[in-house]
Write an enzyme that holds these catalytic residues in place. Structure first.
Site, PDB file in Angstrom:
ATOM      1  N   ASP A  61      -2.460  -1.531  10.426  1.00 48.40           N
ATOM      2  CA  ASP A  61      -2.555  -1.419   8.899  1.00 48.40           C
ATOM      3  C   ASP A  61      -3.372  -2.804   8.310  1.00 48.40           C
ATOM      4  OD1 ASP A  61      -1.641   1.063   8.595  1.00 48.40           O
ATOM      5  OD2 ASP A  61       0.447   0.299   7.972  1.00 48.40           O
TER       6      ASP A  61
ATOM      7  N   LYS B  48       0.980  -1.264   0.030  1.00 49.14           N
ATOM      8  CA  LYS B  48      -0.156  -0.142   0.050  1.00 49.14           C
ATOM      9  C   LYS B  48       0.838   1.233  -0.083  1.00 49.14           C
ATOM     10  CE  LYS B  48       0.609   1.523   4.558  1.00 49.14           C
ATOM     11  NZ  LYS B  48       1.716   2.539   4.562  1.00 49.14           N
TER      12      LYS B  48
HETATM   13  P1  ATP Z   1       4.259  -0.479   7.774  1.00 49.48           P
HETATM   14  O1  ATP Z   1       4.074   0.165   6.497  1.00 49.48           O
HETATM   15  O2  ATP Z   1       2.844  -1.550   8.243  1.00 49.48           O
HETATM   16  O3  ATP Z   1       4.654   0.449   8.931  1.00 49.48           O
HETATM   17  P2  ATP Z   1       6.567  -1.322   6.920  1.00 49.48           P
HETATM   18  O4  ATP Z   1       6.469  -1.555   5.327  1.00 49.48           O
HETATM   19  O5  ATP Z   1       7.251   0.090   7.218  1.00 49.48           O
HETATM   20  O6  ATP Z   1       5.421  -1.508   7.773  1.00 49.48           O
HETATM   21  P3  ATP Z   1       7.501  -4.118   7.310  1.00 49.48           P
HETATM   22  O7  ATP Z   1       8.001  -4.530   5.858  1.00 49.48           O
HETATM   23  O8  ATP Z   1       6.244  -4.701   7.368  1.00 49.48           O
HETATM   24  O9  ATP Z   1       7.515  -2.493   7.299  1.00 49.48           O
HETATM   25  O10 ATP Z   1       8.707  -4.690   8.305  1.00 49.48           O
HETATM   26  C1  ATP Z   1       8.749  -3.950   9.713  1.00 49.48           C
HETATM   27  C2  ATP Z   1       9.622  -4.902  10.407  1.00 49.48           C
HETATM   28  O11 ATP Z   1       8.612  -5.937  10.806  1.00 49.48           O
HETATM   29  C3  ATP Z   1      10.833  -5.288   9.787  1.00 49.48           C
HETATM   30  O12 ATP Z   1      11.837  -5.030  10.382  1.00 49.48           O
HETATM   31  C4  ATP Z   1      10.734  -6.977   9.980  1.00 49.48           C
HETATM   32  O13 ATP Z   1      11.511  -7.409  10.593  1.00 49.48           O
HETATM   33  C5  ATP Z   1       9.487  -7.337  10.970  1.00 49.48           C
HETATM   34  N1  ATP Z   1       8.487  -8.096  10.168  1.00 49.48           N
HETATM   35  C6  ATP Z   1       7.774  -9.101  10.794  1.00 49.48           C
HETATM   36  N2  ATP Z   1       7.164 -10.037  10.034  1.00 49.48           N
HETATM   37  C7  ATP Z   1       7.288  -9.691   8.851  1.00 49.48           C
HETATM   38  C8  ATP Z   1       6.797 -10.273   7.537  1.00 49.48           C
HETATM   39  N3  ATP Z   1       5.866 -10.943   7.424  1.00 49.48           N
HETATM   40  N4  ATP Z   1       7.630  -9.204   6.577  1.00 49.48           N
HETATM   41  C9  ATP Z   1       8.017  -8.395   6.522  1.00 49.48           C
HETATM   42  N5  ATP Z   1       8.923  -7.977   7.784  1.00 49.48           N
HETATM   43  C10 ATP Z   1       8.335  -8.223   8.952  1.00 49.48           C
END
Ligand code: ATP
Length: 337
Positions: A162, A32
């Site tokens: 989210d 997203k």
């Molecule tokens: P958001 O936009 O929801 O804040 P994000 O895109 O910034 O998320 P993610 O890619 O979801 O961040 O990853 C954030 C942290 O979550 C990472 O440091 C990772 O170690 C941990 N994590 C736990 N489960 C997952 C997963 N299934 N995929 C990716 N990261 C994960």
């Protein structure tokens, strides 16, 4: 690949996710972007109160769920930054389903979960949240629970802010701490160019905590002062631009409060945003979520490709990842059925 049976996956809340029979399913979980992210104030539960306009884009992780044949939950993901243990959000989603539907768990057993990451990690693109949403939707299918998308949203909200949006996807207004999702008219036929330095990630808790430290004095204080809180929310014009389906209007109204803390901390992201904005095909440019991904909106695939070309030549850096992702009107979707 579904080995036996057929499945129908619908976005509308009044449809059942219906399944005849399957023991394995493969789902796509789209990323997203935030077209709008406004921080309103603190909530009594300690979270921030937000007004966000979310948009799914067609850059997807692939999540395969199959019955384990035992009571275990096992998770495999080869991405070095993604944990394969019980801290993975997808694992936690499976655990939640096993707790909530203990009869089905006792009858059918646990799961093998395989995650193939295409969405950059720690990027502000809700990659982990999408993986968790895929597990909720997939288990609903495998166990034939017949949950509606409202039921799935309620379960998703227990796991993360989210995740409810990621279940249904498309274009939506998310309020509360982000878990209250109201679908908006789908924005069709537009493209996002996503740009992220691969080695850079931003922790979402860090971004919100830093924002609180710097801007707490601007928060609406009284939790019960509905009028004051409502007067602070400025997402209305963006919602209207979406209902008009006008990319110029949408682009002019892009907004993200978290840019105020992330861009000063990461000058390279600021430079990347400015570089994207210099491209004549970029209608609007903004950081997504807590960053550090920045995106440019484009009217066509060829415009998006031109933006990529221009950024590559202005910033020739192997660490810079660039993706063209069309807007998507769906959340989690079943493939190989
Ligand atoms: P958001 O936009 O929801 O804040 P994000 O895109 O910034 O998320 P993610 O890619 O979801 O961040 O990853 C954030 C942290 O979550 C990472 O440091 C990772 O170690 C941990 N994590 C736990 N489960 C997952 C997963 N299934 N995929 C990716 N990261 C994960």
């Amino acid at each position: 690949m579904i080995r036996y049976g057929a499945a129908l996956l619908c976005r509308q809340s009044d449809f059942l996710y219906c399944v005849i029979f399957m023991d394995r399913c493969v789902l796509l979980a789209p990323a997203k972007i935030n077209l709008y992210l406004e921080i309103i104030g603190d909530r009594p539960d300690g979270y921030h109160e937000l007004a966000m306009v979310m948009q799914s884009v067609d850059l997807c992780d692939r999540v395969t769920l199959s019955r384990a044949g035992t009571q275990d939950i096992r998770l495999k993901c080869e991405h070095p930054l993604v944990p394969s243990d019980e801290t993975n959000l997808a694992y936690r989603a499976a655990e939640l389903m096993c707790q909530e539907f203990s009869d089905a768990y006792a009858r059918f057993g646990g799961f093998k979960i395989k995650i193939e990451k295409n969405i950059p990690v720690g990027a502000g693109l809700a990659g982990g949240s999408g993986n968790a949403a895929a597990v909720l939707v997939g288990i609903n299918m495998l166990w034939k629970l017949g949950l509606t998308s409202i039921d799935l949203h309620l379960l998703a909200a227990k796991l993360g802010s989210d995740i409810p949006f990621c279940v249904s996807g498309g274009t939506a207004l998310a309020t509360g701490r982000g878990e209250q999702v109201a679908p908006l008219k789908d924005v069709q036929n537009y493209y996002a160019v996503l740009a992220k330095y691969q080695s850079l990630s931003v922790s979402t808790p860090w971004a919100y905590q830093t924002y609180r430290k710097q801007f707490e004095s601007t928060y609406v204080r009284e939790a019960d002062d509905l009028a004051a809180r409502q007067s602070r929310v400025h997402s209305g014009p963006m919602v209207k631009a979406i209902s008009n389906q006008r990319l110029e209007q949408i682009s002019a109204l892009l907004y993200n409060d978290l840019e105020k803390v992330v861009l000063p901390e990461h000058p390279k992201v600021q430079e990347l945003k400015e570089t994207l904005a210099r491209s004549p095909q970029a209608k609007g440019v903004m950081m997504s979520g807590s960053g550090p991904t920045v995106f440019a909106l484009a009217e066509s695939q060829s415009d998006a490709d031109e933006i990529v070309k221009a950024v590559r030549s202005a910033l020739p850096d192997d660490d810079l990842g660039l993706w063209v992702a069309p807007f998507s009107s769906t959340g989690i979707r079943l493939v190989e059925a």
